[in-house]
Structures are given as C-alpha cells and as structure tokens.
Design a protein around this motif. Structure first.
Motif, PDB file in Angstrom:
ATOM      1  N   ASP A   1       0.835  -1.200   0.000  1.00 26.42           N
ATOM      2  CA  ASP A   1       0.000   0.000   0.000  1.00 26.42           C
ATOM      3  C   ASP A   1       0.869   1.250   0.000  1.00 26.42           C
ATOM      4  O   ASP A   1       1.960   1.270   0.552  1.00 26.42           O
ATOM      5  CB  ASP A   1      -0.890   0.031   1.245  1.00 26.42           C
ATOM      6  CG  ASP A   1      -2.046  -0.947   1.123  1.00 26.42           C
ATOM      7  OD1 ASP A   1      -2.342  -1.359  -0.018  1.00 26.42           O
ATOM      8  OD2 ASP A   1      -2.627  -1.299   2.158  1.00 26.42           O
ATOM      9  N   LYS A   2       0.356   2.268  -0.626  1.00 29.77           N
ATOM     10  CA  LYS A   2       1.048   3.557  -0.631  1.00 29.77           C
ATOM     11  C   LYS A   2       1.079   4.153   0.769  1.00 29.77           C
ATOM     12  O   LYS A   2       0.142   3.973   1.538  1.00 29.77           O
ATOM     13  CB  LYS A   2       0.311   4.526  -1.570  1.00 29.77           C
ATOM     14  CG  LYS A   2       1.093   4.818  -2.821  1.00 29.77           C
ATOM     15  CD  LYS A   2       0.393   5.704  -3.824  1.00 29.77           C
ATOM     16  CE  LYS A   2      -0.409   6.863  -3.333  1.00 29.77           C
ATOM     17  NZ  LYS A   2      -1.061   7.585  -4.467  1.00 29.77           N
ATOM     18  N   LEU A   3       2.164   4.845   1.096  1.00 28.94           N
ATOM     19  CA  LEU A   3       2.239   5.497   2.406  1.00 28.94           C
ATOM     20  C   LEU A   3       1.200   6.611   2.527  1.00 28.94           C
ATOM     21  O   LEU A   3       0.957   7.358   1.577  1.00 28.94           O
ATOM     22  CB  LEU A   3       3.639   6.089   2.631  1.00 28.94           C
ATOM     23  CG  LEU A   3       4.718   5.137   3.160  1.00 28.94           C
ATOM     24  CD1 LEU A   3       5.995   5.915   3.438  1.00 28.94           C
ATOM     25  CD2 LEU A   3       4.266   4.406   4.413  1.00 28.94           C
TER      26      LEU A   3
ATOM     27  N   ASN B   1       1.006   1.094   6.562  1.00 27.40           N
ATOM     28  CA  ASN B   1       1.387   2.138   5.594  1.00 27.40           C
ATOM     29  C   ASN B   1       1.114   3.549   6.114  1.00 27.40           C
ATOM     30  O   ASN B   1       1.099   4.510   5.362  1.00 27.40           O
ATOM     31  CB  ASN B   1       0.631   1.930   4.277  1.00 27.40           C
ATOM     32  CG  ASN B   1      -0.878   2.022   4.480  1.00 27.40           C
ATOM     33  OD1 ASN B   1      -1.390   1.667   5.545  1.00 27.40           O
ATOM     34  ND2 ASN B   1      -1.578   2.487   3.461  1.00 27.40           N
TER      35      ASN B   1
ATOM     36  N   SER C   1      -7.302   6.754   1.374  1.00 29.20           N
ATOM     37  CA  SER C   1      -7.160   5.626   0.437  1.00 29.20           C
ATOM     38  C   SER C   1      -8.127   5.761  -0.730  1.00 29.20           C
ATOM     39  O   SER C   1      -7.802   5.448  -1.864  1.00 29.20           O
ATOM     40  CB  SER C   1      -7.430   4.300   1.145  1.00 29.20           C
ATOM     41  OG  SER C   1      -6.653   4.204   2.317  1.00 29.20           O
TER      42      SER C   1
ATOM     43  N   ASP D   1      -9.428   8.555  -1.707  1.00 31.72           N
ATOM     44  CA  ASP D   1      -9.264   9.870  -2.336  1.00 31.72           C
ATOM     45  C   ASP D   1     -10.605  10.603  -2.473  1.00 31.72           C
ATOM     46  O   ASP D   1     -10.968  11.100  -3.550  1.00 31.72           O
ATOM     47  CB  ASP D   1      -8.603   9.689  -3.722  1.00 31.72           C
ATOM     48  CG  ASP D   1      -7.954  10.977  -4.208  1.00 31.72           C
ATOM     49  OD1 ASP D   1      -7.944  11.965  -3.435  1.00 31.72           O
ATOM     50  OD2 ASP D   1      -7.491  11.001  -5.361  1.00 31.72           O
TER      51      ASP D   1
END
Lengths: 351, 351
Positions: free
Chosen positions: B2-4, B34, B329, B331
């Motif tokens: 997962d993106k930070l 994350n 997450s 957005d």
C-alpha cells in the motif's frame, strides 16, 4: 365529593379509532368516579364496541354523540377545517367551546387538531399561538431520580419569533408550576453549543427577554443531549426543532429496544439469559415506556385539548384521558390566563 | 504494498488531549502498516506520553511537530482563527494545505475546526459551504440488519438555503457511493410530517431541485423517527436541526443505558441476572456503542479533515483515524470534486 368532570373523546381518531378509544374510555370511567365522557363518532359502531366490552362502567356517565365524518390521519389541516364540520374531532372540540364539556382528548391528526382547536376555541389573550407541550422522562445523573421534563413547542408552530418563544416559556412555567406545585420551575431554551452562529437570532433574542423577565426562572440554553439530564423543568423550542427532536428520540428508543430484543432472542443461551433477566427487563421497560408518557397538552387555548399519540393502545390512551382529568381539576387554562395576564400586561416586556 | 499515507493529529484537541490522542495514534500506527502520523502539539508533553506508552510502534512512522498554542473547547471560532495561529489544530490543518499530510484528525472544538479548515483549505469549486457528515447505525425493521446511515449537516451551517441543502445531498450521495460502493445511494430530506407548514420553504425547494436532478436518487422526506429505520443512505438537513437531532439521540442512548445499568444494579437479584445476561448485554453494547461510530467528515473541502467526538477514549479516537485512512485511500475529496463538477457544471440545475 369531587366535582363532576365532563370530557369529550374523539372516538374515531388515531390509528386504531374505536378499538382504542372505547376500551380506554371505559377504563377511565371505572377509574375516575367523578368523570363523565361524551364519545363523539359513529354511534352505531361505538355502541356495538361498548356492548362487546367486558369492562363494567356506569352507563349514566357515558354518552355518545353521533357524527358522520372522520378526519384522516394524513389529511390537510385546512381541508379538515373547511370540509369536516361534522367530524368526530371537530364536534368533540365544539362541545368544549359550548361548555358541554371541559376538555377534549383526541389521538387524531395533530395538524388538524391544532388548527381546529385554534379556530374553534381561540387563543388566550396575549398569546399569539398555542403550543404543544409534552412531558418526557429525565434523570438526574447524580441522584438517578427520574422525573418529567416538559418540552414545548413540539410541532404546532414552525419559525417562531422570539416573542412567541418567550410566550411559550411563560406558559410552560405556569403549566409546570400548576402540575407539580413547584413555585419557580426552571425554564431553558433548546440550542446548539456553538457560540457564534448565524440565523438563530430568534433564540438569542428570546434568551434576552427571558433573562430580564423576573417571573420566569430562566436558566439559559441547553443542548439536545441534556433534554434527559433534569437540568430544567421546561424546555422551549420552535415547533419544527421540537418535532424533529421528539421523533429522533422516539426513533432511538425504538432502535435500542428492538436491538435489545433481537440480541436476547438470537440464540438459546441468550434466550435463557432473557428468562432470568425478565423481571429486571420488565422493570426497565416500565421505567422507559414512552407509552406511559402519553397525552400532550395544546396550551394557550381557551379550553383544554389533549393530543394522544396516534398509534397507542387503550392503556396509553387512558393515560391521555388522565392528563385531561388532571388539567380540568387544576383548571389549567384559567391559571395560565391569570398569570399570563398578570405577567404580560402589568409588566413592560421590552424586546 | 500500500502507498504510504500521512495524517496529522491535533494532539492537544478534545476533552482529554494527549491522554487520548497519543495512545490512539500508537494503536493506529500498529494497525496500519502504511500509516505515518504527525502529532501536532507540545513536543515535550507528547514525547513523554509516547515514551510512557507500552504500545510498540515504528518510530520512523511517527513525527512530532511542535506548537505552542491550544484552541479551547469553548473558544470562539473567529478568535481561534485570528489569535491561535500556532495552535495544534491550526498547524495540523496547515500541514494538509501544504501537502505534507493528506488528512487531519481532531477532537477539538467543532466550530473552530470548521472555521479554520474552511479558511485554510477552502471549499471545492461549486460548493458554497462544507458540511459535517456522520454515520449512525440504522436497522432494517424487516431483516434486522444494522448498517450505517449518513447524516449531514450536523452543525457546520445554520439557516441553509435550498441550494446548499441540494449540494449537501449531492456530496452525501458521492461520499456514500465511494465508501460503500453503492451506485446510487438513497438520499432523503429530514422534515416533519405535517403537510401544511410555513417557513420550511428551503426544504420544500430543495426537495424540488433534488427530485428533478437525475444523478441523485432522491427518495423524499423522512421524519426523525425514521433516521434509524434504514429508509435512506443519506439524510440531509440544516446544521442546526442536524445538531439538535444528533444530540437528542446521544442523550436518549445515554438515558436508556444509564437506566439499564441502574435497574440491573438495583438489588442482589437483578445483579445476579446481570451476571447471567452479561454476554448478551456486551453483545448489545457492541451493537449500539456510539463510540464505535466515531469520526465525522468535514466534506466539501479541498482536503480531508475528520472530527472526532471530544469526549471519547483512545479506542474511539483510533476509529476516527481509521476513517481518515479510509478517506485518504479512497481519495474522497477528488472524487467529490469530479462528480460535483460533472453534475453541477454540465447540467442545468434550475431552481
């Protein structure tokens, strides 16, 4: 011996009509020895229902007044007023106007009941609009003592002026003083916590008037979560706000009790636990039962009109009749009128 | 992988400040691999609290940003905005504006949080005012299934215009669609049952606009008692009404749970019954626990700000952090902006 009291019953009103109103009336006649009831509605249906009942009653204290129309639960108040002149609701109120009865109890359409009562009975001098006042349970968080708190307006008026909110405060104070014997009931305005907000000028202004008005013990703003916290005896709000709050409360009580029931019924272990906890749950139910809090007063009128919740059973409808009996015994409208006149005409209530 | 995700925590906010925010932050760091957190507030105090904690965390994902001021829970929003430029709340929001973080979580003063967020982050194009949206439990009376219903506005705006109510409906619809995957969430307007009433022109007008606006599945009015009845996914109201309703609900839940506790504790038999019913009561508590429903979104902003209830414990504050993680997450603001732009600029929304 107590003086005789005569009350009219809108027998056709409410979700269940005579199925509720007739047995409730018979119970009330049995309970109050000085009570006479005039059941207003379809004579044939009412008579049949009375005869079917096993409750013993004194027939000399029960009269039936025949009418041909019924005000629907969703009917427009103004249409009901114009086109239902022989409805059970209208005639039940007419009989209060003509002094044949001292109060009327109805489980019918709130808007129509309010509009008709205002039209037929008129408001008291100095009072612009009547209000619906209802007692709810509240609990002192320190002592655990449960006692009623009176909230008004609960739906008769939307967009109230500061002057009208002030009048509600005065009427509520006098009503609660009569009902509870409390010399100076605490009066609060329902508001949100935010200090700086636009658009609530009516509430801010009402607060100013109440604060400078000595006969009322105004204690300030309270928020929605403190309705139940016994911080005030009387809570004043606009009818729209009051109605939303009341229904949100009804909804949350129903949600919780349903969730409780479902949780206890979910499996054999919880069902066993329910059996064991049954006496406690019953006690809790009695403590919380909204049905025991039935019978909202339409105050500010030249006569007594009590609104029962539309969907209640006979036992609850009888609680609304009890409320009417009490208000007649205490002669509430006269007392409100006396005090309101004394308060509002002899004093300079500057806005 | 997962993106930070980086989130700022207004560490000094809420009734308990760092006693709640610090342990909650450490729990969240442990839970979300994350996640990076920037704790904004008094560095010395925060560091001490972190060191005292027994929760293991990855120190590289925890930063402290020192500030010198605190916004009081009862402080005026405009004063906070003008005079508290180095408050934990203000700086936590500034860091979202400067893109050092993607969201901010605060348990501080709602009015100040809203005013500061609006001032620093600005509203999305086409949106006049941000709104506070909150998920509450609701239950389908037929299936017994409990699921969230999203209510907005809950206190950011009083006296909303029909156009603003309409925008709340659009934002609520998009938000719930993002969060739940439901293509066309059902949107309702909170109102009272009365047909003929004065003064609610804004609601009536908003109903007209929503009805004719194809992208939103508008299902009509609902009353306060149906908030919990799963009749809609999104309930739209003016912030004053919403705040009164929310607090009345909070109050009734507290009243019932207190009454339940007192009834079970009243004597030795009921205490025994409580022991036996304990697993069921715990299940019920989990079902109803308002603390599990923590974290209100301030939507309509160019950034994510989550408001936690002020008086919650660390576990609940962590739920608000979860909400922020989810919104980052997904957005959410970008999606609301896209849809709102598509809806409101390409279509002719006639009033």
């Amino acid at each position: 011996l107590d003086k005789l009291i005569t009350i009219t019953i809108d027998a056709m009103g409410g979700d269940y009509g005579i199925d509720t109103t007739v047995p409730a009336s018979l119970m009330s006649l049995k309970k109050h020895q000085n009570l006479c009831l005039i059941l207003v509605g379809d004579e044939g249906l009412i008579r049949k229902k009375v005869e079917q009942s096993k409750i013993k009653y004194v027939s000399s204290r029960l009269k039936i007044h025949h009418t041909t129309q019924i005000v629907g639960m969703d009917e427009s108040p103004s249409l009901a007023l114009r086109q239902k002149k022989d409805s059970s609701m209208r005639v039940a109120i007419n009989l209060v106007k003509s002094k044949e009865a001292q109060a009327c109890v109805s489980a019918g359409n709130t808007g129509a009941l309010m509009a008709t009562s205002k039209y037929v009975l008129k408001t008291l001098p100095e009072i612009e609009r009547p209000a619906i006042v209802f007692a709810m349970p509240s609990m002192n968080p320190e002592t655990g003592i449960v006692r009623p708190v009176y909230m008004l307006d609960l739906g008769a008026n939307v967009n109230c002026s500061s002057e009208q909110l002030f009048q509600f405060g005065v009427m509520g104070s006098v009503l609660v003083s009569c009902l509870t014997g409390k010399e100076r009931p605490k009066v609060a305005l329902l508001n949100i916590g935010e200090e700086e907000m636009k658009g609530l000028d009516s509430i801010k202004q009402a607060a100013k008037i109440l604060k400078s008005f000595e006969p009322v013990d105004y204690v300030g703003y309270i928020e929605g979560n403190d309705i139940f916290a016994s911080k005030a005896d009387v809570i004043v709000c606009d009818g729209f706000i009051g109605n939303i709050a009341l229904k949100a409360i009804e909804g949350s009580v129903k949600f919780i009790t349903t969730a409780m029931k479902e949780t206890f019924d979910s499996n054999i272990f919880s069902k066993a636990a329910k059996l064991i906890a049954a006496p406690v749950l019953l006690k809790l139910k009695n403590k919380l039962d909204v049905k025991r809090y039935n019978g909202a007063s339409l105050i500010g009128l030249r006569g007594i009109v009590i609104k029962s919740h539309g969907g209640v059973d006979a036992l609850s409808f009888a609680v609304a009749i009890d409320e009417a009996v009490q208000e007649v015994s205490l002669d509430i409208p006269t007392k409100i009128q006396e005090k309101v006149e004394k308060f509002l005409t002899n004093q300079d209530v500057g806005v």
